[in-house]
Design an enzyme around this catalytic site. Structure first.
Site, short mmCIF file in Angstrom:
data_model
loop_
_atom_site.label_atom_id
_atom_site.label_comp_id
_atom_site.label_asym_id
_atom_site.label_seq_id
_atom_site.Cartn_x
_atom_site.Cartn_y
_atom_site.Cartn_z
N SER A 22 0.83 -1.22 0.00
CA SER A 22 0.00 0.00 0.00
C SER A 22 0.86 1.26 0.00
O SER A 22 2.09 1.18 0.11
CB SER A 22 -0.93 0.01 1.23
N ILE A 24 3.10 4.43 -0.19
CA ILE A 24 4.31 4.84 -0.90
C ILE A 24 5.04 3.63 -1.50
O ILE A 24 5.55 3.69 -2.63
CB ILE A 24 5.23 5.64 0.06
N SER A 182 11.78 10.14 7.48
CA SER A 182 10.72 11.15 7.58
C SER A 182 11.30 12.49 7.99
O SER A 182 12.36 12.56 8.62
CB SER A 182 9.73 10.67 8.63
N TYR A 204 7.65 7.20 17.00
CA TYR A 204 7.78 7.28 15.54
C TYR A 204 8.97 8.16 15.16
O TYR A 204 9.86 7.74 14.41
CB TYR A 204 6.49 7.84 14.95
N1 LIG Z 1 2.56 9.11 4.73
C1 LIG Z 1 3.44 10.02 5.08
O1 LIG Z 1 3.15 11.23 5.12
C2 LIG Z 1 4.81 9.61 5.44
C3 LIG Z 1 5.20 8.28 5.48
N2 LIG Z 1 6.49 7.97 5.80
C4 LIG Z 1 6.94 6.57 5.84
O2 LIG Z 1 6.61 5.93 4.62
C5 LIG Z 1 6.59 4.52 4.82
C6 LIG Z 1 5.38 3.95 4.13
O3 LIG Z 1 4.22 4.42 4.77
P1 LIG Z 1 2.92 4.88 4.02
O4 LIG Z 1 2.94 4.44 2.63
O5 LIG Z 1 2.72 6.30 4.31
O6 LIG Z 1 1.80 4.13 4.86
P2 LIG Z 1 0.98 2.80 4.58
O7 LIG Z 1 0.33 2.49 5.89
O8 LIG Z 1 0.18 2.89 3.39
O9 LIG Z 1 2.13 1.74 4.29
C7 LIG Z 1 2.85 1.12 5.31
C8 LIG Z 1 3.26 -0.24 4.82
O10 LIG Z 1 4.04 -0.87 5.84
C9 LIG Z 1 3.48 -2.13 6.10
N3 LIG Z 1 3.74 -2.58 7.46
C10 LIG Z 1 3.34 -2.01 8.60
N4 LIG Z 1 3.73 -2.75 9.64
C11 LIG Z 1 4.39 -3.81 9.13
C12 LIG Z 1 5.01 -4.95 9.69
N5 LIG Z 1 5.05 -5.16 11.01
N6 LIG Z 1 5.59 -5.85 8.87
C13 LIG Z 1 5.56 -5.66 7.53
N7 LIG Z 1 4.97 -4.63 6.94
C14 LIG Z 1 4.40 -3.71 7.74
C15 LIG Z 1 1.99 -1.97 5.85
O11 LIG Z 1 1.38 -3.22 5.69
P3 LIG Z 1 -0.20 -3.42 6.07
O12 LIG Z 1 -0.97 -3.01 4.85
O13 LIG Z 1 -0.26 -4.87 6.38
O14 LIG Z 1 -0.47 -2.55 7.25
C16 LIG Z 1 2.05 -1.15 4.58
O15 LIG Z 1 2.28 -1.95 3.47
C17 LIG Z 1 6.59 4.31 6.34
O16 LIG Z 1 7.88 3.93 6.75
C18 LIG Z 1 6.26 5.70 6.88
O17 LIG Z 1 6.79 5.90 8.15
C19 LIG Z 1 7.42 8.93 6.07
C20 LIG Z 1 7.08 10.23 6.04
C21 LIG Z 1 5.76 10.69 5.73
C1 LIG Z 2 -6.49 21.99 10.57
C2 LIG Z 2 -5.68 20.93 11.22
C3 LIG Z 2 -6.48 19.97 12.00
C4 LIG Z 2 -4.72 20.32 10.25
C5 LIG Z 2 -3.75 19.40 10.90
C6 LIG Z 2 -2.66 19.01 9.99
C7 LIG Z 2 -1.68 18.03 10.63
C8 LIG Z 2 -2.45 16.83 11.16
C9 LIG Z 2 -0.63 17.65 9.61
C10 LIG Z 2 0.21 18.85 9.21
C11 LIG Z 2 1.59 18.33 8.86
C12 LIG Z 2 1.43 16.85 8.88
C13 LIG Z 2 2.60 15.91 8.90
C14 LIG Z 2 2.47 14.64 9.40
C15 LIG Z 2 1.20 14.21 10.05
C16 LIG Z 2 0.02 15.16 9.88
C17 LIG Z 2 0.44 16.62 10.00
C18 LIG Z 2 1.03 16.87 11.36
C19 LIG Z 2 3.62 13.67 9.45
C20 LIG Z 2 4.23 13.79 10.83
C21 LIG Z 2 3.17 12.23 9.22
C22 LIG Z 2 4.26 11.24 9.29
C23 LIG Z 2 5.57 11.70 8.82
O1 LIG Z 2 6.47 10.87 8.70
C24 LIG Z 2 5.86 13.11 8.52
C25 LIG Z 2 4.64 13.99 8.37
C26 LIG Z 2 5.01 15.46 8.39
C27 LIG Z 2 3.82 16.36 8.21
#
Ligand SMILES: NC(=O)C1=CN([C@@H]2O[C@H](COP(=O)(O)OP(=O)(O)OC[C@H]3O[C@@H](n4cnc5c(N)ncnc54)[C@H](OP(=O)(O)O)[C@@H]3O)[C@@H](O)[C@H]2O)C=CC1
Ligand SMILES: CC(C)CCC[C@@H](C)[C@H]1CC[C@H]2C3=C(CC[C@]12C)[C@@]1(C)CCC(=O)C[C@@H]1CC3
Length: 340
Positions: A22, A24, A182, A204
């Site tokens: 799922s 990224i 991140s 985290y």
């Molecule tokens: N979204 C964002 O804004 C940001 C995301 N990231 C990082 O990006 C990466 C991908 O996350 P993102 O795509 O956002 O989120 P998703 O939840 O869509 O993807 C996370 C993925 O990790 C898998 N996963 C979680 N736990 C485990 C486990 N114990 N063993 C194997 N697989 C696991 C999930 O599988 P399952 O479907 O089974 O849960 C899923 O495929 C993460 O490392 C996240 O920290 C970093 C910065 C910002």
């Molecule tokens: C009007 C408000 C309720 C809007 C709230 C916005 C925040 C929830 C978001 C703004 C920047 C975001 C952010 C993340 C989570 C959601 C926010 C704090 C992360 C911390 C998510 C996971 C990461 O790895 C980095 C992201 C940076 C920005």
């Protein structure tokens, strides 16, 4: 083994992505297949095989000739990681790219008071770019007795890479480890004396800062053996992980505001496709040319143009070495405990 064809690994680039079903991770797989549809042997490492099958089918729909295999691995479980690594060693002779992408942020809480305080301060831009000071989580303990966020995001991946050393370290060809870190990785959330973050409320952030440090230590150890490690930041992306933070109707309402914020901070990449930009960009780079002290950020302009930019990380060699030593001690401890 779903989709596994012996013999193929000899000529194709072998790419393994954790958390590939799922967000990224899945978007990265789609982008890689679009770039090199025939020359890739892609392995999706996922904890849930049903979700993995769905992802594989979706990728095959758009790339019918692609070679995609599945690997069951729960990065939070020591026995699962060891078993998965054994399976990979049986399947492949080498691994060109290992994307360490799986990650969790369990029970996220938005500190509304801190958020509104931040809105009217000079920290507003950095607050939106990194989420610093406004997010906490409640961690759990795994059946191995480890903190779940640490185990999932960092330690399971460390163990996996160590177990795959024979496939990653070659003198005649280079391999790359690419960590999805991140902008939320903050030194202030990390304590070497509490590397699993048992005591704090930002596991985290701590785990992501630890991955930044670990990547540097891995470069120090393994570059001579042809293995390179880098970290990327995907920006702020709407995925299962972020949808967990607020109710989904609120995210939908906030979307137009986020498109607007993107004009001021290019870190609001928002879609998994955009977020995967830096992961994809590093695939095309010579690993020797990458800076071990830099984090490669996915960025999207107000007009929707994607690009990658390196930024120096707030890390130092001494701390990275100390963390590495601690991880080695934990590794030998858990292996002993699991009689491995
Ligand atoms: N979204 C964002 O804004 C940001 C995301 N990231 C990082 O990006 C990466 C991908 O996350 P993102 O795509 O956002 O989120 P998703 O939840 O869509 O993807 C996370 C993925 O990790 C898998 N996963 C979680 N736990 C485990 C486990 N114990 N063993 C194997 N697989 C696991 C999930 O599988 P399952 O479907 O089974 O849960 C899923 O495929 C993460 O490392 C996240 O920290 C970093 C910065 C910002
Ligand atoms: C009007 C408000 C309720 C809007 C709230 C916005 C925040 C929830 C978001 C703004 C920047 C975001 C952010 C993340 C989570 C959601 C926010 C704090 C992360 C911390 C998510 C996971 C990461 O790895 C980095 C992201 C940076 C920005």
């Amino acid at each position: 083994v779903v989709g596994f064809q012996p013999g193929l690994t000899k000529m194709k680039l072998v790419v393994l992505v954790t958390g590939a079903n799922s967000g990224i991770g899945l978007a990265l797989c789609g982008r890689l297949l679009s770039e090199v549809p025939e020359g890739l042997q892609l392995c999706l490492a996922c904890r849930n095989m049903h979700r993995a099958e769905v992802a594989r089918s979706a990728l095959l729909t758009s790339h019918p000739t692609a070679h995609i295999t599945l690997l069951q691995m729960d990065t939070s479980s020591i026995s699962s990681v060891i078993k998965a690594a054994q399976e990979v060693r049986l399947r492949y002779e080498h691994l060109d790219y290992l994307y360490l992408n799986a990650g969790i942020m369990p029970n996220p809480q938005l500190d509304v008071k801190a958020f509104f305080k931040g809105l009217f301060s000079s920290r507003i831009i950095s607050m939106f770019a990194t989420g610093e000071g406004i997010l906490t989580q409640q961690d759990n303990v795994t059946s191995d007795g480890l903190q779940e966020v640490f185990a999932t995001n960092l330690f399971g991946h460390f163990l996996f890479a160590r177990e795959l050393e024979p496939l990653l370290c070659h003198t005649h060809r280079s391999s790359q480890l690419i960590w999805t870190s991140s902008s939320n990785a903050h030194r202030s959330a990390f304590d070497l004396e509490d590397m699993q973050h048992r005591r704090g409320t930002q596991p985290y952030s701590s785990s992501k800062y630890a991955s930044d440090l670990l990547s540097l230590a891995l470069n120090t150890r393994y570059n001579k053996q042809g293995l390179y490690s880098s970290v990327i930041c995907p920006g702020f992306v709407m995925t299962n992980l972020t949808y967990n933070i607020l109710p989904s109707f609120l995210w939908t309402l906030l979307m137009p505001i986020f498109w607007l914020i993107r004009v001021f901070t290019h870190t609001f990449t928002l879609t998994p496709y955009n977020g995967a930009e830096a992961l994809f960009c590093l695939f095309k780079q010579k690993p020797e040319s990458l800076d071990p002290y830099a984090k490669y950020h996915s960025l999207t302009s107000g007009l929707g143009k994607n690009y990658t930019e390196p930024k120096k990380m707030d890390i130092d060699l001494e701390m990275s070495e100390l963390l590495y030593k601690k991880l080695l001690i934990l590794e030998s401890h858990v292996k002993k405990k699991n009689s491995l």
